[in-house]
Design a protein around this motif. Structure first.
Motif, PDB file in Angstrom:
ATOM      1  N   ARG A  79       7.428  -7.255  -3.008  1.00  0.00           N
ATOM      2  CA  ARG A  79       8.691  -6.653  -2.604  1.00  0.00           C
ATOM      3  C   ARG A  79       8.796  -5.188  -3.027  1.00  0.00           C
ATOM      4  O   ARG A  79       9.598  -4.442  -2.511  1.00  0.00           O
ATOM      5  N   THR A  80       8.010  -4.803  -4.026  1.00  0.00           N
ATOM      6  CA  THR A  80       7.919  -3.427  -4.481  1.00  0.00           C
ATOM      7  C   THR A  80       6.563  -3.251  -5.159  1.00  0.00           C
ATOM      8  O   THR A  80       5.865  -4.239  -5.421  1.00  0.00           O
ATOM      9  N   VAL A  81       6.211  -2.026  -5.452  1.00  0.00           N
ATOM     10  CA  VAL A  81       4.940  -1.749  -6.124  1.00  0.00           C
ATOM     11  C   VAL A  81       4.999  -2.322  -7.542  1.00  0.00           C
ATOM     12  O   VAL A  81       5.980  -2.128  -8.257  1.00  0.00           O
ATOM     13  N   ALA A 120       4.017  -1.894   2.942  1.00  0.00           N
ATOM     14  CA  ALA A 120       3.478  -2.242   1.619  1.00  0.00           C
ATOM     15  C   ALA A 120       2.245  -1.394   1.308  1.00  0.00           C
ATOM     16  O   ALA A 120       2.103  -0.860   0.201  1.00  0.00           O
ATOM     17  N   PHE A 121       1.347  -1.272   2.269  1.00  0.00           N
ATOM     18  CA  PHE A 121       0.136  -0.458   2.116  1.00  0.00           C
ATOM     19  C   PHE A 121       0.517   0.972   1.743  1.00  0.00           C
ATOM     20  O   PHE A 121      -0.019   1.543   0.785  1.00  0.00           O
ATOM     21  N   CYS A 122       1.442   1.556   2.486  1.00  0.00           N
ATOM     22  CA  CYS A 122       1.839   2.948   2.236  1.00  0.00           C
ATOM     23  C   CYS A 122       2.519   3.102   0.879  1.00  0.00           C
ATOM     24  O   CYS A 122       2.276   4.095   0.177  1.00  0.00           O
ATOM     25  N   ALA A 123       3.340   2.136   0.492  1.00  0.00           N
ATOM     26  CA  ALA A 123       4.028   2.227  -0.804  1.00  0.00           C
ATOM     27  C   ALA A 123       3.026   2.215  -1.958  1.00  0.00           C
ATOM     28  O   ALA A 123       3.127   3.035  -2.884  1.00  0.00           O
ATOM     29  N   VAL A 124       2.048   1.320  -1.911  1.00  0.00           N
ATOM     30  CA  VAL A 124       1.063   1.256  -2.995  1.00  0.00           C
ATOM     31  C   VAL A 124       0.133   2.468  -2.948  1.00  0.00           C
ATOM     32  O   VAL A 124      -0.174   3.064  -3.987  1.00  0.00           O
TER      33      VAL A 124
END
Length: 184
Positions: A79-81, A120-124
């Motif tokens: 849900r978050t990094v 998710a990919f971009c956030a991490v």
């Protein structure tokens, strides 16, 4: 000759200059580092580092150590990094220790949320790249290692967690290179 016991001293020395060891936390200070210093092991990987251990790395370098690599902690997405603060601390430690290389893993989330350019990919990738700026700024090489597979990983590649296939690694490498302004 193909057999090491028949090699010349020069051949054995050339070969041994390519070898290294990974020092695991439970034996790093009591067994692995004394061995590496005494035997002239040229290349080391550590899984963790503390500021008070840096003098031991300096002693190893004076004994002929060439390449020190720090295997970074994992970052992931739920849900978050997750794992960002520990990753940042390790990036700072790599700089303080004068690491030559670091190893990072792509996040090990399921492909249904972790795929090239997904949120998710971009956030991490954004978080990891930000944490790696001091590493890049100090000329430390970043290596990307696959996410390990085991008996609990489904046999269907479409069900693999991210980071298990070569294409995942290329996507992760490209994402970090773009964000960090590195690579070709």
């Amino acid at each position: 000759s193909c057999l090491p016991h028949e090699w010349s001293h020069e051949e054995r020395t050339e070969f041994s200059d390519l070898l290294g060891i990974t020092c695991y936390e439970e034996h790093k200070l009591t067994r692995d580092m004394p061995f590496a210093i005494r035997q002239g092991v040229r290349h080391l990987e550590w899984k963790n580092i503390h500021d008070n251990e840096i003098p031991l790395i300096e002693q190893w370098r004076r004994a002929g150590g060439k390449t020190f690599s720090l295997h970074m902690s994992a970052m992931d997405f739920d849900r978050t990094v997750t794992g960002l603060e520990k990753f940042r601390r390790m990036a700072t430690a790599a700089v303080h220790a004068g690491a030559d290389t670091i190893t990072v893993h792509p996040p090990f989330a399921l492909h249904e949320i972790m795929y090239k350019d997904s949120p998710a990919f971009c956030a991490v990738a954004d978080a990891m790249a930000e944490a790696l700026l001091p590493v890049v700024g100090n000329g430390i090489q970043i290596l990307i290692e696959n996410s390990h597979t085991g008996a609990d990983i489904p046999s269907n590649p479409s069900k693999f967690p991210f980071g298990c296939t070569p294409m995942d690694l290329f996507d992760w490498q490209d994402a970090l290179n773009t964000r960090l302004g590195t690579g070709s």
